[in-house]
Design a protein around this motif. Structure first.
Motif, PDB file in Angstrom:
ATOM      1  N   UNK A 454      37.821  99.026 -50.619  1.00  0.00           N
ATOM      2  CA  UNK A 454      37.435  98.912 -49.210  1.00  0.00           C
ATOM      3  C   UNK A 454      37.739  97.571 -48.586  1.00  0.00           C
ATOM      4  N   UNK A 455      38.368  96.667 -49.331  1.00  0.00           N
ATOM      5  CA  UNK A 455      38.742  95.368 -48.770  1.00  0.00           C
ATOM      6  C   UNK A 455      39.845  95.546 -47.728  1.00  0.00           C
ATOM      7  N   UNK A 456      40.723  96.532 -47.955  1.00  0.00           N
ATOM      8  CA  UNK A 456      41.777  96.872 -47.004  1.00  0.00           C
ATOM      9  C   UNK A 456      41.539  98.275 -46.462  1.00  0.00           C
ATOM     10  N   UNK A 457      41.891  98.481 -45.193  1.00  0.00           N
ATOM     11  CA  UNK A 457      41.896  99.847 -44.685  1.00  0.00           C
ATOM     12  C   UNK A 457      43.288 100.450 -44.869  1.00  0.00           C
ATOM     13  N   UNK A 458      43.508 101.671 -44.412  1.00  0.00           N
ATOM     14  CA  UNK A 458      44.795 102.337 -44.644  1.00  0.00           C
ATOM     15  C   UNK A 458      45.960 101.641 -43.952  1.00  0.00           C
ATOM     16  N   UNK A 459      45.658 100.862 -42.921  1.00  0.00           N
ATOM     17  CA  UNK A 459      46.710 100.130 -42.224  1.00  0.00           C
ATOM     18  C   UNK A 459      47.026  98.794 -42.899  1.00  0.00           C
ATOM     19  N   UNK A 460      46.290  98.486 -43.974  1.00  0.00           N
ATOM     20  CA  UNK A 460      46.523  97.236 -44.681  1.00  0.00           C
ATOM     21  C   UNK A 460      45.822  96.045 -44.068  1.00  0.00           C
ATOM     22  N   UNK A 461      44.836  96.302 -43.212  1.00  0.00           N
ATOM     23  CA  UNK A 461      44.088  95.218 -42.581  1.00  0.00           C
ATOM     24  C   UNK A 461      42.820  94.911 -43.386  1.00  0.00           C
ATOM     25  N   UNK A 462      42.502  93.622 -43.512  1.00  0.00           N
ATOM     26  CA  UNK A 462      41.333  93.202 -44.280  1.00  0.00           C
ATOM     27  C   UNK A 462      40.048  93.454 -43.504  1.00  0.00           C
ATOM     28  N   UNK A 463      39.034  93.895 -44.230  1.00  0.00           N
ATOM     29  CA  UNK A 463      37.705  94.128 -43.669  1.00  0.00           C
ATOM     30  C   UNK A 463      36.825  92.940 -44.066  1.00  0.00           C
ATOM     31  N   UNK A 464      36.723  91.971 -43.172  1.00  0.00           N
ATOM     32  CA  UNK A 464      36.154  90.675 -43.509  1.00  0.00           C
ATOM     33  C   UNK A 464      34.724  90.755 -44.030  1.00  0.00           C
TER      34      UNK A 464
END
Length: 625
Positions: A454-464
């Motif tokens: 869950x650190x990255x979403x499917x778009x490859x963006x970090x979930x701070x």
């Protein structure tokens, strides 16, 4: 005195000896084209602490001097020092670990059903002495003896004529010819007085966009004697082939690009022959494979049209050349055989790879993928072959990634993230070596686990908000893979974007080619994976990322550096050289840059693992856990 490297390794240094010599005695080789004279400027190191004496700052900019750079050949420690070696300075010599590889290569050679029959061979002749009754010329006497031995056609280049009379008489009319069979005729490449049947060696070269690898091969028994590799110093003209072509054709750097690759090859040959105490006169042939652009730079051919529609290279099949013409530092007469290419972006390295995998002899549908600076793909079997190239970029080989590096000592090759605590467990190449960066396999591991946790979403963006390992950095959000005293090793969002673009291109290449022949992944029986970092690659993590298709894992097989393996096979067998040339002629090349289906597939692959999650059933199950 001691020299401590940034990897944690400590080596002894003698008073008055340069850093270059101390490193060499410890088995650490730096690029040094000039032989340690301070002229080439390639053996750069960074002195992080301790006092040194530097004789010269030639080839260093004022900025480099301020940053602690020094030329290892011109710098002597005054006491204990700590040194960091930039990746571009390191020349990797395999040494004793080639034993197992040599057995594998010999096994592969024998499995093809051919005998050792090198491209270049040595022929010992005892010529009848001339007399008043047998008074033909030296050259005619030589040709007559060859014909009597069943060798037939013979070309003797004029350069050998001036010393022929002396050579044949020096050892009482016994001579050794070094000859290569080309265009249905033997061509003399060297003449020695006496019996010089052995030793006889060959040089196999893989010119990669990022890395150059050289094998030293004993042509008498097929054994791999040693191997060495280095970063391709053309990198200073651009990470990718297009940038280098632009520099060559629009900025007048063609000659420098040619000299850069030749200099690298000379460095590698020099360290191999010196460490193995081999005379360069014993080297009889050189076989080279590289992508189409690298081959053009190597042979100093104009590459301009490669990047312009309709993407036509100067040549796909290359005449035999000689070392002296190319400034390779062996006997100038040594023949140089360049692997044939297929198209503008599918080169001799892929032809060499297909030869190594033997997929052109397999009745089942197979896929070959060479993952490097470009992702070249071949699909087919014993009846047909189709190839394409997708621009993956150099990220898997470390270039363009903040802390990226090749899969060498000190590289993080394996990453596991605990889904509960987000603690990171790493494995570093070199055992107890301290990590200094992260290579392609480590990046794939990390991004796959970041997605599953869950650190990255499917778009490859970090979930701070997910983990305190995510923080703001110079390039935006970054994830700390490993904490260090000086500078943490991180993956940034731009790094991850690079990886996602690369994996999307590779998967799109697979899909597009299969559609071209009305097939699917279900029809594929084998996937051969080649490329420098592939031996550390987790198939499972690459599938989670969406780079490789979700297929039964037993269908995947890692093949190593198939480009240099193919050059090895070609060098030791004239029959396999003919096979390589047939492969290049029979392979159909598909230009993906003008293929609409490829662009659609590429856009669909810009998610982890893919917009069509049903194409990745095992990943879909993991996402639900």
């Amino acid at each position: 005195m001691k020299i401590t490297l940034s990897t944690g390794r400590v080596i002894e240094a003698k008073e008055g000896e340069s850093i270059l010599i101390s490193l060499k005695q410890a088995g650490i080789f730096l690029t040094s084209s000039c032989g340690g004279k301070g002229i080439c400027g390639k053996c750069k190191v960074i002195v992080q602490s301790g006092d040194v004496e530097s004789k010269s700052h030639i080839k260093l900019s004022s900025e480099e001097i301020q940053q602690g750079f020094a030329l290892a050949c011109m710098t002597t420690p005054s006491g204990d020092i700590t040194v960091d070696i930039p990746k571009q300075s390191i020349l990797t010599v395999e040494g004793q670990i080639v034993t197992g590889r040599s057995k594998d290569l010999l096994g592969l050679l024998h499995s093809t059903g051919v005998d050792i029959d090198p491209l270049s061979e040595r022929i010992v002749l005892k010529l009848p002495k001339p007399s008043l009754d047998d008074n033909i010329s030296d050259l005619e006497r030589l040709k007559r003896e060859l014909f009597a031995n069943g060798l037939g056609c013979l070309r003797v280049p004029s350069r050998f004529m001036s010393n022929l009379a002396r050579t044949v008489r020096e050892k009482d009319w016994e001579i050794t010819l070094s000859a290569i069979h080309s265009e249905d005729c033997y061509e003399i490449t060297n003449i020695f007085p006496g019996n010089r049947k052995v030793p006889q060696y060959g040089i196999a070269v893989d010119i990669g966009t990022t890395t150059i690898v050289v094998y030293l091969i004993d042509l008498t028994d097929g054994k791999l004697v040693d191997a060495a590799s280095i970063y391709n110093s053309q990198i200073r003209f651009g990470d990718d082939v297009i940038t280098r072509i632009v520099n060559a054709t629009e900025h007048g750097e063609m000659e420098n690009l040619h000299k850069a690759v030749i200099s690298d090859i000379n460095d590698l040959i020099s360290v191999l022959v010196s460490s193995r105490k081999i005379e360069t006169e014993s080297i009889d042939t050189i076989v080279v494979a590289g992508n189409t652009t690298m081959t053009h730079f190597f042979l100093e051919l104009d590459p301009a049209a490669i990047r312009e529609e309709p993407y036509i290279p100067t040549a796909n099949i290359f005449p035999l050349s000689h070392a002296g013409e190319l400034d390779i530092d062996v006997n100038s007469k040594v023949p140089v055989y360049s692997f044939p290419c297929v198209g503008s972006y599918v080169g001799g390295d892929i032809v060499s790879g297909v030869l190594a995998t033997r997929m052109h002899k397999n009745k089942d549908l197979c896929i070959f993928i060479d993952i490097g600076t470009n992702g070249e793909i071949v699909i087919g079997n014993s009846e047909w072959l189709m190839a394409a190239a997708c621009s993956a970029g150099p990220c898997f080989e470390g270039s363009g990634i903040k802390h990226g590096m090749r899969a060498t000592e000190g590289a993080i090759e394996n990453v596991k993230i605990d889904p509960g605590t987000f603690d990171v467990e790493i494995k570093v190449i070199g055992g107890n070596t301290k990590p200094v960066g992260i290579c392609g396999s480590g990046m794939i591991d990390a991004i796959a686990d970041m997605f599953l946790t869950g650190i990255l979403n499917q778009k490859g963006k970090m979930q701070k908000e997910v983990s305190d390992r995510i923080r703001d950095g110079e390039d935006g959000l970054e994830f700390v893979v490993h904490y260090r005293k000086n500078k943490d090793i991180v993956l940034t969002e731009p790094d991850i974007e690079n990886i996602i673009r690369a994996k999307a291109a590779i998967y799109a290449g697979f899909s597009t080619l299969l559609k071209e022949v009305d097939s699917s992944f279900d029809d594929v029986q084998k996937v051969y994976i080649a490329g420098g970092f592939g031996k550390f690659l987790s198939i499972e993590k690459a599938i989670i990322l969406g780079m490789l298709p979700d297929m039964p894992r037993e269908k995947f097989e890692y093949m190593g550096n198939t480009s240099v393996t193919g050059t090895y096979l070609c060098m030791l067998s004239r029959k396999l050289r003919a096979e390589a040339e047939k492969i290049s002629k029979d392979m159909t090349y598909v230009e993906l840059s003008v293929n609409n289906s490829f662009m659609d597939e590429y856009v669909s692959g810009m998610f982890i693992p893919h917009t069509n999650i049903d194409a990745f059933p095992t990943v879909k199950i993991l996402m639900k856990k």
